[in-house]
Write an enzyme that holds these catalytic residues in place. Structure first.
Site, short mmCIF file in Angstrom:
data_model
loop_
_atom_site.label_atom_id
_atom_site.label_comp_id
_atom_site.label_asym_id
_atom_site.label_seq_id
_atom_site.Cartn_x
_atom_site.Cartn_y
_atom_site.Cartn_z
CB SER A 101 -24.88 1.64 -33.75
OG SER A 101 -25.89 1.10 -32.96
CG HIS A 137 -20.36 3.12 -34.32
ND1 HIS A 137 -20.95 3.26 -35.55
CD2 HIS A 137 -20.84 1.95 -33.82
CE1 HIS A 137 -21.72 2.23 -35.78
NE2 HIS A 137 -21.68 1.42 -34.75
CD GLU A 196 -20.01 6.27 -37.86
OE1 GLU A 196 -20.49 6.77 -38.89
OE2 GLU A 196 -20.62 5.42 -37.20
CG ASN A 233 -25.33 1.87 -38.16
OD1 ASN A 233 -25.02 0.94 -38.90
ND2 ASN A 233 -25.01 1.91 -36.89
N1 CAA Z 1 -15.03 -12.46 -33.46
C1 CAA Z 1 -13.71 -12.40 -33.73
N2 CAA Z 1 -13.17 -12.83 -34.88
C2 CAA Z 1 -13.99 -13.36 -35.79
C3 CAA Z 1 -15.37 -13.47 -35.59
C4 CAA Z 1 -15.89 -12.99 -34.36
N3 CAA Z 1 -17.18 -13.02 -34.07
N4 CAA Z 1 -15.91 -14.05 -36.68
C5 CAA Z 1 -14.92 -14.29 -37.55
N5 CAA Z 1 -13.75 -13.87 -37.01
C6 CAA Z 1 -12.43 -13.91 -37.65
C7 CAA Z 1 -11.95 -15.31 -37.93
O1 CAA Z 1 -11.31 -15.86 -36.79
C8 CAA Z 1 -10.98 -15.07 -39.07
O2 CAA Z 1 -9.74 -14.61 -38.59
P1 CAA Z 1 -8.37 -14.87 -39.43
O3 CAA Z 1 -8.51 -14.13 -40.73
O4 CAA Z 1 -7.32 -14.32 -38.56
O5 CAA Z 1 -8.31 -16.34 -39.62
C9 CAA Z 1 -11.61 -13.90 -39.84
O6 CAA Z 1 -12.53 -13.29 -38.94
C10 CAA Z 1 -12.35 -14.37 -41.06
O7 CAA Z 1 -13.27 -15.37 -40.62
P2 CAA Z 1 -13.81 -16.55 -41.53
O8 CAA Z 1 -12.80 -16.89 -42.56
O9 CAA Z 1 -14.32 -17.64 -40.66
O10 CAA Z 1 -15.13 -15.98 -42.15
P3 CAA Z 1 -15.36 -14.88 -43.23
O11 CAA Z 1 -14.29 -14.87 -44.27
O12 CAA Z 1 -16.76 -15.06 -43.63
O13 CAA Z 1 -15.23 -13.50 -42.44
C11 CAA Z 1 -16.27 -11.70 -41.35
C12 CAA Z 1 -16.03 -13.20 -41.35
C13 CAA Z 1 -14.95 -10.96 -41.17
C14 CAA Z 1 -17.18 -11.41 -40.18
C15 CAA Z 1 -16.88 -11.32 -42.75
O14 CAA Z 1 -17.97 -12.14 -43.02
C16 CAA Z 1 -17.32 -9.88 -42.82
O15 CAA Z 1 -16.52 -8.99 -43.05
N6 CAA Z 1 -18.63 -9.63 -42.63
C17 CAA Z 1 -19.17 -8.28 -42.60
C18 CAA Z 1 -18.88 -7.67 -41.27
C19 CAA Z 1 -19.45 -6.30 -41.17
O16 CAA Z 1 -19.92 -5.70 -42.13
N7 CAA Z 1 -19.41 -5.76 -39.96
C20 CAA Z 1 -19.99 -4.47 -39.67
C21 CAA Z 1 -21.34 -4.68 -39.14
S1 CAA Z 1 -22.13 -3.15 -38.87
C22 CAA Z 1 -21.63 -2.71 -37.36
O17 CAA Z 1 -20.96 -3.39 -36.64
C23 CAA Z 1 -22.07 -1.38 -36.95
C24 CAA Z 1 -23.42 -1.21 -36.44
O18 CAA Z 1 -23.62 -0.28 -35.66
C25 CAA Z 1 -24.57 -2.01 -36.87
#
Ligand code: CAA
Length: 284
Positions: free
Chosen positions: A120, A141, A153, A191
């Site tokens: 990342s 990424h 990415e 990031n």
């Molecule tokens: N693994 C797989 N699927 C998951 C999951 C996981 N850990 N957590 C949630 N899901 C799925 C659920 O099964 C659900 O699927 P469906 O739409 O098919 O039913 C979907 O995600 C939505 O889940 P929820 O309704 O339970 O929960 P939510 O609406 O709060 O969504 C989320 C969860 C998609 C994670 C949402 O909160 C979100 O978009 N969060 C931000 C995520 C983000 O910004 N990620 C990037 C992080 S930075 C990074 O990764 C890079 C780095 O280098 C740091």
């Protein structure tokens, strides 16, 4: 250029298991490798659970689960990676560890195989320089959770060939992801922007501006983010957040990236976020 049919994934943590799941769902044979037997077993259990959830939600049918799982082979040894056309490394965000893995992979994989890192923040040019094939190394990424987040990415190191970059881009697109091309600079694009926001939220908590709950509510309801920055930090892993901020701080030499002392303290205490059950919020 090599035709990618078999993908290796090194590291079965939250990113590696997600990449393995999506690759297998997209028709690739997958060799998932991790030195830790428990993490490998947990990863297979997690992927199986996610696939079954998809059946319950009507996203796909039972036979798809069986076919997808049959394409994943998990192993503690790296030997099966010799059969791979592309190996994606998704180990802990630690430069020395990644360098060691790439040196090993270079010895194990076929001459024309491609190597990618899910780092990342760490320089792809430096990672590629650990191998005898820097033109065949690129950054891929993925975002967490990998099966849900649409973006990859793509990072082109100084010596990454256009052929390699196009090949890994088409793999990401076959996995249903949207690809963006980014320069090999500390933190790349995502990031460099995301971590200063998270760090600032931690400083706000540290300075008593508001409670963790209120800081998250502010950004969630005030700016329509799906989760607040402190929850997102817990979800990414506080050790990973700290590692990325250290790369930004060292890479740019700019104090605006200095990690908040509170983040350092949480990591030192082993409060790493969701994966340990406790970070800025409690998940137990
Ligand atoms: N693994 C797989 N699927 C998951 C999951 C996981 N850990 N957590 C949630 N899901 C799925 C659920 O099964 C659900 O699927 P469906 O739409 O098919 O039913 C979907 O995600 C939505 O889940 P929820 O309704 O339970 O929960 P939510 O609406 O709060 O969504 C989320 C969860 C998609 C994670 C949402 O909160 C979100 O978009 N969060 C931000 C995520 C983000 O910004 N990620 C990037 C992080 S930075 C990074 O990764 C890079 C780095 O280098 C740091």
């Amino acid at each position: 250029m090599i035709e990618v049919k078999t993908i290796g994934v090194v590291g079965a943590g939250q990113m590696g298991r997600g990449i393995a799941q999506v690759a297998a769902m997209s028709g690739y044979q997958v060799k998932l490798q991790d030195l830790n037997r428990d993490i490998l077993a947990e990863a297979l259990e997690f992927i199986t659970e996610q696939l079954h959830k998809g059946v319950k939600k009507g996203k796909w049918e039972g036979p798809f689960v069986v076919e997808t799982l049959s394409r994943i082979q998990a192993d503690m040894l790296k030997d099966p990676l010799a059969e791979c056309d592309l190996v994606i490394e998704a180990a802990t965000e630690n430069k020395d560890l990644k360098f060691k893995i790439f040196k090993e992979l270079d010895q194990i994989v076929k001459k024309d195989a491609l190597l990618a890192s899910n780092t990342s923040s760490i320089s792809i040019t430096e990672i590629a320089a650990q191998t005898s094939r820097p033109s065949q190394v690129a950054g891929m990424h993925f975002m967490n959770p990998v099966p849900i987040m649409k973006l990859v990415e793509g990072i082109k190191g100084l010596q990454t060939s256009n052929e390699t970059f196009e090949a890994v881009r088409s793999v990401a697109e076959k996995m249903g992801k949207v690809w963006i091309s980014v320069k090999d600079v500390p933190g790349f694009a995502i990031n460099r922007i995301l971590l200063p926001m998270i760090n600032e939220a931690i400083f706000a908590l540290y300075e008593g501006v508001a409670s963790a709950e209120d800081i998250d509510t502010a950004l969630k309801l005030g700016t329509n983010q799906p989760m607040g920055p402190l929850t997102l930090a817990d979800f990414v892993g506080l050790d990973t957040c700290l590692a990325i901020l250290e790369v930004l701080h060292e890479g740019y030499g700019d104090p605006k990236y200095r990690p908040c002392p509170l983040l350092k303290q949480y990591v030192a205490a082993g409060r790493l976020g969701y994966k340990t059950g406790h970070g800025f919020h409690n998940y137990k």
